[in-house]
Write a protein that holds these residues in place. Structure first.
Motif, PDB file in Angstrom:
ATOM      1  N   ASP A 225      -0.836 -10.522 -18.192  1.00 35.88           N
ATOM      2  CA  ASP A 225      -0.735 -11.796 -18.904  1.00 35.88           C
ATOM      3  C   ASP A 225       0.473 -11.839 -19.836  1.00 35.88           C
ATOM      4  O   ASP A 225       0.916 -12.915 -20.218  1.00 35.88           O
ATOM      5  N   VAL A 226       0.994 -10.680 -20.237  1.00 34.73           N
ATOM      6  CA  VAL A 226       2.153 -10.654 -21.122  1.00 34.73           C
ATOM      7  C   VAL A 226       3.421 -10.507 -20.299  1.00 34.73           C
ATOM      8  O   VAL A 226       3.394 -10.029 -19.166  1.00 34.73           O
ATOM      9  N   LYS A 227       4.538 -10.950 -20.876  1.00 36.23           N
ATOM     10  CA  LYS A 227       5.824 -10.840 -20.192  1.00 36.23           C
ATOM     11  C   LYS A 227       6.869 -10.354 -21.187  1.00 36.23           C
ATOM     12  O   LYS A 227       6.631 -10.301 -22.389  1.00 36.23           O
ATOM     13  N   VAL A 228       8.021  -9.986 -20.701  1.00 35.71           N
ATOM     14  CA  VAL A 228       9.112  -9.503 -21.541  1.00 35.71           C
ATOM     15  C   VAL A 228       9.470 -10.576 -22.570  1.00 35.71           C
ATOM     16  O   VAL A 228       9.451 -11.774 -22.275  1.00 35.71           O
TER      17      VAL A 228
ATOM     18  N   ARG B 143       5.993 -11.874 -28.281  1.00 34.69           N
ATOM     19  CA  ARG B 143       5.626 -11.222 -29.545  1.00 34.69           C
ATOM     20  C   ARG B 143       4.123 -11.028 -29.504  1.00 34.69           C
ATOM     21  O   ARG B 143       3.383 -11.972 -29.243  1.00 34.69           O
ATOM     22  N   ILE B 144       3.684  -9.818 -29.771  1.00 32.08           N
ATOM     23  CA  ILE B 144       2.269  -9.488 -29.621  1.00 32.08           C
ATOM     24  C   ILE B 144       1.714  -8.840 -30.883  1.00 32.08           C
ATOM     25  O   ILE B 144       2.464  -8.350 -31.727  1.00 32.08           O
TER      26      ILE B 144
ATOM     27  N   ILE C 142       1.639 -13.934 -29.916  1.00 27.20           N
ATOM     28  CA  ILE C 142       1.997 -14.889 -30.969  1.00 27.20           C
ATOM     29  C   ILE C 142       2.885 -15.944 -30.337  1.00 27.20           C
ATOM     30  O   ILE C 142       3.978 -15.630 -29.849  1.00 27.20           O
ATOM     31  N   GLU C 143       2.410 -17.176 -30.340  1.00 30.08           N
ATOM     32  CA  GLU C 143       3.184 -18.263 -29.747  1.00 30.08           C
ATOM     33  C   GLU C 143       3.864 -19.050 -30.850  1.00 30.08           C
ATOM     34  O   GLU C 143       3.233 -19.433 -31.839  1.00 30.08           O
ATOM     35  N   VAL C 144       5.155 -19.284 -30.676  1.00 32.70           N
ATOM     36  CA  VAL C 144       5.948 -20.015 -31.660  1.00 32.70           C
ATOM     37  C   VAL C 144       5.951 -21.490 -31.254  1.00 32.70           C
ATOM     38  O   VAL C 144       6.245 -21.829 -30.110  1.00 32.70           O
ATOM     39  N   SER C 145       5.618 -22.363 -32.208  1.00 31.76           N
ATOM     40  CA  SER C 145       5.574 -23.796 -31.915  1.00 31.76           C
ATOM     41  C   SER C 145       7.002 -24.336 -31.749  1.00 31.76           C
ATOM     42  O   SER C 145       7.968 -23.734 -32.205  1.00 31.76           O
ATOM     43  N   ALA C 146       7.138 -25.488 -31.130  1.00 33.56           N
ATOM     44  CA  ALA C 146       8.451 -26.098 -30.889  1.00 33.56           C
ATOM     45  C   ALA C 146       9.152 -26.420 -32.205  1.00 33.56           C
ATOM     46  O   ALA C 146      10.356 -26.245 -32.334  1.00 33.56           O
ATOM     47  N   SER C 147       8.420 -26.876 -33.211  1.00 29.10           N
ATOM     48  CA  SER C 147       9.011 -27.217 -34.493  1.00 29.10           C
ATOM     49  C   SER C 147       9.535 -25.957 -35.201  1.00 29.10           C
ATOM     50  O   SER C 147      10.557 -25.979 -35.876  1.00 29.10           O
ATOM     51  N   ALA C 148       8.842 -24.832 -35.052  1.00 30.01           N
ATOM     52  CA  ALA C 148       9.282 -23.587 -35.678  1.00 30.01           C
ATOM     53  C   ALA C 148      10.543 -23.064 -34.979  1.00 30.01           C
ATOM     54  O   ALA C 148      11.409 -22.487 -35.609  1.00 30.01           O
TER      55      ALA C 148
END
Length: 104
Positions: free
Chosen positions: A58-61, A64-65, A94-100
């Motif tokens: 499920d993770v890829k290169v 951020r985890i 850890i998913e970064v939002s578009a605004s961030a």
């Protein structure tokens, strides 16, 4: 670097924690805890189920985890301290939002 993890293993670079607290106090190296956040550098092809079918990770290169405090095996590769861990040791991405992303 030429390293390819096998099966469901992941190669991770720790992301160093801040050296200052929010109040501006500098934390000495001896008092710091090891960071539990990292960046995925390489992933294996996946695990095989009971029937032999390959299940991709499920993770890829570049993900951020977050991982457990005692997860993984520490190695030194090309002079850099890295971790090898199973995908099951990873707590989440850890998913970064578009605004961030736009602010960065």
């Amino acid at each position: 670097m030429n390293f390819r993890p096998l099966h469901d293993r992941v190669l991770v670079r720790r992301i160093e924690a801040e050296e200052k607290t929010a109040g501006g106090i500098i934390i000495p190296d001896t008092a710091k805890e090891k960071p539990q956040e990292g960046e995925v550098i390489a992933v294996g092809p996946g695990a095989r189920d009971e029937s032999g079918k390959l299940t991709p990770l499920d993770v890829k290169v570049d993900d951020r985890i977050l991982f457990g405090k005692w997860s993984g095996t520490e190695i030194k590769l090309d002079g850099e301290d890295l971790l090898i861990m199973k995908e099951s040791d990873i707590l989440g991405v850890i998913e970064v939002s578009a605004s961030a992303r736009q602010a960065a």
